[in-house]
Design an enzyme around this catalytic site. Structure first.
Site, PDB file in Angstrom:
ATOM      1  N   ASN A 108     -50.066  72.094  17.519  1.00 11.05           N
ATOM      2  CA  ASN A 108     -49.310  71.621  16.359  1.00 11.05           C
ATOM      3  C   ASN A 108     -48.740  70.234  16.630  1.00 11.05           C
ATOM      4  O   ASN A 108     -48.281  69.937  17.739  1.00 11.05           O
ATOM      5  CB  ASN A 108     -48.216  72.625  15.943  1.00 11.05           C
ATOM      6  CG  ASN A 108     -47.241  72.959  17.040  1.00 11.05           C
ATOM      7  OD1 ASN A 108     -47.586  72.935  18.223  1.00 11.05           O
ATOM      8  ND2 ASN A 108     -46.016  73.295  16.677  1.00 11.05           N
ATOM      9  N   GLU A 113     -46.063  67.774  14.905  1.00 12.97           N
ATOM     10  CA  GLU A 113     -45.015  67.690  13.882  1.00 12.97           C
ATOM     11  C   GLU A 113     -44.697  66.241  13.527  1.00 12.97           C
ATOM     12  O   GLU A 113     -45.113  65.312  14.218  1.00 12.97           O
ATOM     13  CB  GLU A 113     -43.761  68.429  14.376  1.00 12.97           C
ATOM     14  CG  GLU A 113     -44.052  69.909  14.592  1.00 12.97           C
ATOM     15  CD  GLU A 113     -42.825  70.728  14.960  1.00 12.97           C
ATOM     16  OE1 GLU A 113     -41.775  70.143  15.310  1.00 12.97           O
ATOM     17  OE2 GLU A 113     -42.928  71.968  14.894  1.00 12.97           O
ATOM     18  N   CYS A 146     -50.682  72.076  11.711  1.00 12.00           N
ATOM     19  CA  CYS A 146     -50.670  73.257  12.587  1.00 12.00           C
ATOM     20  C   CYS A 146     -51.798  73.189  13.616  1.00 12.00           C
ATOM     21  O   CYS A 146     -52.793  72.476  13.428  1.00 12.00           O
ATOM     22  CB  CYS A 146     -50.852  74.527  11.768  1.00 12.00           C
ATOM     23  SG  CYS A 146     -49.485  74.932  10.689  1.00 12.00           S
ATOM     24  N   GLU A 150     -54.069  75.441  14.372  1.00 14.88           N
ATOM     25  CA  GLU A 150     -55.361  75.945  13.886  1.00 14.88           C
ATOM     26  C   GLU A 150     -56.110  74.851  13.135  1.00 14.88           C
ATOM     27  O   GLU A 150     -57.307  74.642  13.341  1.00 14.88           O
ATOM     28  CB  GLU A 150     -55.155  77.133  12.934  1.00 14.88           C
ATOM     29  CG  GLU A 150     -54.493  78.346  13.554  1.00 14.88           C
ATOM     30  CD  GLU A 150     -52.971  78.322  13.440  1.00 14.88           C
ATOM     31  OE1 GLU A 150     -52.371  77.229  13.579  1.00 14.88           O
ATOM     32  OE2 GLU A 150     -52.387  79.379  13.218  1.00 14.88           O
ATOM     33  N   CYS A 195     -50.434  80.479   9.336  1.00 16.26           N
ATOM     34  CA  CYS A 195     -49.753  80.261   8.059  1.00 16.26           C
ATOM     35  C   CYS A 195     -50.787  80.239   6.914  1.00 16.26           C
ATOM     36  O   CYS A 195     -51.990  80.197   7.142  1.00 16.26           O
ATOM     37  CB  CYS A 195     -48.956  78.953   8.096  1.00 16.26           C
ATOM     38  SG  CYS A 195     -49.946  77.470   7.849  1.00 16.26           S
ATOM     39  N   CYS A 227     -53.281  77.346   6.848  1.00 17.92           N
ATOM     40  CA  CYS A 227     -54.341  77.499   7.861  1.00 17.92           C
ATOM     41  C   CYS A 227     -55.332  78.566   7.433  1.00 17.92           C
ATOM     42  O   CYS A 227     -56.535  78.416   7.642  1.00 17.92           O
ATOM     43  CB  CYS A 227     -53.736  77.834   9.223  1.00 17.92           C
ATOM     44  SG  CYS A 227     -52.896  76.413   9.947  1.00 17.92           S
TER      45      CYS A 227
HETATM   46  N1  THU Z   1     -47.440  76.374  13.202  1.00 17.26           N
HETATM   47  C1  THU Z   1     -48.726  76.367  13.662  1.00 17.26           C
HETATM   48  O1  THU Z   1     -49.123  75.499  14.444  1.00 17.26           O
HETATM   49  N2  THU Z   1     -49.560  77.337  13.228  1.00 17.26           N
HETATM   50  C2  THU Z   1     -49.205  78.309  12.324  1.00 17.26           C
HETATM   51  O2  THU Z   1     -50.072  79.021  11.817  1.00 17.26           O
HETATM   52  C3  THU Z   1     -47.802  78.509  11.992  1.00 17.26           C
HETATM   53  C4  THU Z   1     -46.923  77.334  12.255  1.00 17.26           C
HETATM   54  C5  THU Z   1     -46.527  75.301  13.653  1.00 17.26           C
HETATM   55  C6  THU Z   1     -46.160  74.323  12.571  1.00 17.26           C
HETATM   56  C7  THU Z   1     -44.827  73.836  13.077  1.00 17.26           C
HETATM   57  O3  THU Z   1     -45.070  72.776  13.991  1.00 17.26           O
HETATM   58  C8  THU Z   1     -44.244  74.986  13.854  1.00 17.26           C
HETATM   59  O4  THU Z   1     -45.330  75.871  14.105  1.00 17.26           O
HETATM   60  C9  THU Z   1     -43.141  75.730  13.104  1.00 17.26           C
HETATM   61  O5  THU Z   1     -43.548  76.058  11.827  1.00 17.26           O
END
Ligand code: THU
Length: 149
Positions: free
Chosen positions: A49, A51, A60, A62, A94, A97
């Site tokens: 991920n 940000e 994210c 994935e 999520c 994704c």
């Molecule tokens: N996140 C992911 O990388 N994958 C997911 O399927 C759920 C959320 C990350 C996004 C963000 O950087 C952190 O988790 C909190 O939401």
């Protein structure tokens, strides 16, 4: 969803996802996520991920793995996915994704692939893509709408 132990055969994909997770750029949530995908051609790709201070620009793990695979390979078909978080129970992908996975899951649309959501202790929620995302929005829906436009 039921948590079990990660099957031994998935250790290489799990190790790849864990390695990518270390590179996570997550100063806002503090949550590092890694993902690894196995393609039907046997190649593997990973993502973490990334940000952003404008939160909506976050990508994210994935989706990062999928972007990297498409950039390297062009056409891809995903056979299997492993996601690693430091959470108990492990996080599930999520909704964004899930939609992006639907575009590239082998046999999609309508096909199914294993998705293993794991944590650093090696717990795993082993499920399938369609169990996570029934009723997905697919190219068929899009075409049906376009034909009426
Ligand atoms: N996140 C992911 O990388 N994958 C997911 O399927 C759920 C959320 C990350 C996004 C963000 O950087 C952190 O988790 C909190 O939401």
């Amino acid at each position: 969803m039921k948590t079990s132990r990660l099957p031994a055969r998935l250790k290489p994909l799990y190790a790849l996802a864990k390695k990518a997770r270390k590179n996570s750029h997550s100063p806002y949530s503090g949550c590092k996520v890694g993902a690894a995908i196995l393609l039907t051609n046997g190649k593997v790709f990973s993502g973490c991920n990334v940000e952003n201070s404008s939160y909506g620009a976050t990508v994210c793990a994935e989706r990062g793995a999928i972007q990297t695979a498409v950039a390297a390979e062009g056409k891809i078909k995903i056979a299997q996915i492993v996601v690693v978080t430091d959470s108990s129970p492990p996080w599930l992908p999520c909704a964004l994704c899930r939609q992006v996975i639907s575009e590239f899951a082998a046999k999609s649309p309508g096909g199914d692939i294993p998705v293993h959501c794991t944590n650093l202790e090696g717990d795993a929620i082993s499920t399938t893509f369609l169990a996570l995302y029934p009723g997905l929005f697919s190219p068929e829906e899009l075409r049906a709408g376009q034909s009426r436009a």
